[in-house]
Design a protein around this motif. Structure first.
Motif, short mmCIF file in Angstrom:
data_model
loop_
_atom_site.label_atom_id
_atom_site.label_comp_id
_atom_site.label_asym_id
_atom_site.label_seq_id
_atom_site.Cartn_x
_atom_site.Cartn_y
_atom_site.Cartn_z
N PHE B 100 18.00 -52.30 18.55
CA PHE B 100 17.39 -53.62 18.30
C PHE B 100 15.87 -53.50 18.24
O PHE B 100 15.15 -54.26 18.86
CB PHE B 100 17.86 -54.65 19.33
N ALA B 101 15.41 -52.53 17.49
CA ALA B 101 13.97 -52.28 17.32
C ALA B 101 13.75 -51.72 15.93
O ALA B 101 14.16 -50.59 15.66
CB ALA B 101 13.48 -51.32 18.38
N CYS B 102 13.14 -52.51 15.04
CA CYS B 102 13.00 -52.03 13.65
C CYS B 102 11.75 -51.18 13.45
O CYS B 102 11.72 -50.34 12.56
CB CYS B 102 13.01 -53.21 12.69
N LYS B 106 11.40 -47.77 11.18
CA LYS B 106 10.59 -47.89 9.96
C LYS B 106 9.49 -46.82 9.91
O LYS B 106 9.25 -46.22 8.87
CB LYS B 106 9.98 -49.29 9.93
#
Lengths: 93, 269
Positions: B100-102, B106
């Protein structure tokens, strides 16, 4: 050991402190040479006092996730696209 | 592709100060030329700040009223700029950097696309703490995880015989991605969606993992309908236990039984 974060790190790594009563905890923190003022705040578990002592007044934001990729997010004034569900139309599975 | 000088490693510092940071992740932080930190508590941020002379908080990139996607892109750009400058860059994120960490995903993806070394080092996530503190084995009934807003924006298949876990429920329903919290009207929409699958008196759980070792977790059970007025923070997770028994798939069981019988017959022959 004077820094609050040093003390907290030590506490976070001490399994025996997890079982301790308040008296035991005070004793162990004393043995760890934690200053009395920090001991008192830790034992009282006073969040706001702890923040003041550590000069930590920041409101932390911790959202790191997004519900969709940029190109998939609804556009045009943040309104859902026409093919997206309108309020009350969510289908049951 | 030959890797260029400059690298990015995203590490997880876990949820609880002092308790969860792995020796390898700590070493990455200590050995980095520059560390970018994004954690869930000011004291944890201070703690990371003591591990390296150049630790930069990513907090200033958040602005209420600005889409978080803009903030996330700016965070990635800041880290990539240092990678391109040939530095050993570390992103220190709370929990697990890939859950739950983009931003960590990225930045690693971009660095690799540019020919730089990129790696993710796992950490103890809020999910891990939740399973321990709530004594949930996700394998017992199954378990679905959704980002709360995504769960609302899209039509999802909900299985009420499995656990359902919704993350970032404090900003559930924020289409603008620019709010730091959403109110009761947004939450009512979430309750309405959930009420299609769960009784309104179904007991749900609000969970918060401790960030400091002197704190304890928050486990608050309440009926689904009471979510409307419940105290929900940015770091609160909503856990919805199953409300239905598992239903046997008789068609599949009969097919499997037939296979077993065939195998037995073959052995007899």
């Amino acid at each position: 050991m004077n820094s609050i974060t040093d003390v907290l790190e030590k506490i976070g790594q001490q399994s025996n402190l997890k079982y301790s009563t308040e008296v035991d905890c005070e004793l162990q923190l004393t043995e760890m040479r934690v200053p009395a003022v920090i001991r008192k705040v830790l034992i009282a578990n006073d969040k706001s006092e702890l923040a003041q002592l550590s000069d930590n007044k920041k409101d932390i934001i911790c959202y790191v996730s997004a519900p969709a990729k940029e190109h998939e997010m609804p556009k045009d004034d943040n309104k859902p696209a026409e093919d997206e569900p309108k309020q009350g139309e969510q289908e049951s599975a | 592709m030959n890797e260029q000088q400059g690298s990015i490693v995203c590490v997880g510092v876990g949820m609880t100060l002092g308790s969860h940071l792995s020796p390898l992740s700590r070493s990455y932080i200590e050995q980095a030329d520059v560390v970018f930190s994004l954690v869930s508590d000011g004291l944890v941020e201070q703690w990371i700040g003591q591990m390296n002379p150049d630790v930069r908080s990513l907090q200033p990139y958040y602005h209420e009223g600005t889409s978080r996607l803009v903030s996330y892109n700016a965070m990635v750009a800041a880290m990539i700029a240092e990678v391109k400058a040939g530095k050993k860059v570390v992103g220190a994120f709370y929990g697990h950097p890939g859950v739950f960490a983009c931003v960590p995903h990225k930045v690693i993806e971009q660095a690799r696309a540019l020919g730089y070394y990129g790696k993710m080092e796992p950490g103890i996530s809020a999910e891990d703490c939740l399973f321990s503190d709530l004594a949930i084995d996700p394998g017992q009934f199954g378990c679905s995880h959704f980002e709360a807003s995504q769960f609302m924006f899209y039509k999802r298949i909900i299985d009420p015989s499995a656990y359902l876990i919704l993350w970032q429920v404090g900003i559930a329903g924020d289409l603008s991605l620019s709010k730091f919290s959403t109110g009761e009207s947004y939450r009512q929409v979430l309750i309405d969606i959930l009420s299609l699958h769960y009784p309104k008196d179904h007991q749900v759980i609000l969970y918060e993992a401790p960030t400091l070792p002197i704190h304890s977790h928050r486990i608050e059970s309440l009926p689904l309908s009471s979510l409307l007025h419940a105290e929900i923070h940015g770091y609160t997770t909503l856990v919805i236990p199953p409300c239905q028994e598992l239903t046997r798939n008789m068609e599949v069981l009969q097919r499997l039984d037939a296979i077993d019988k065939d195998h037995k017959n073959i052995k007899l022959v």
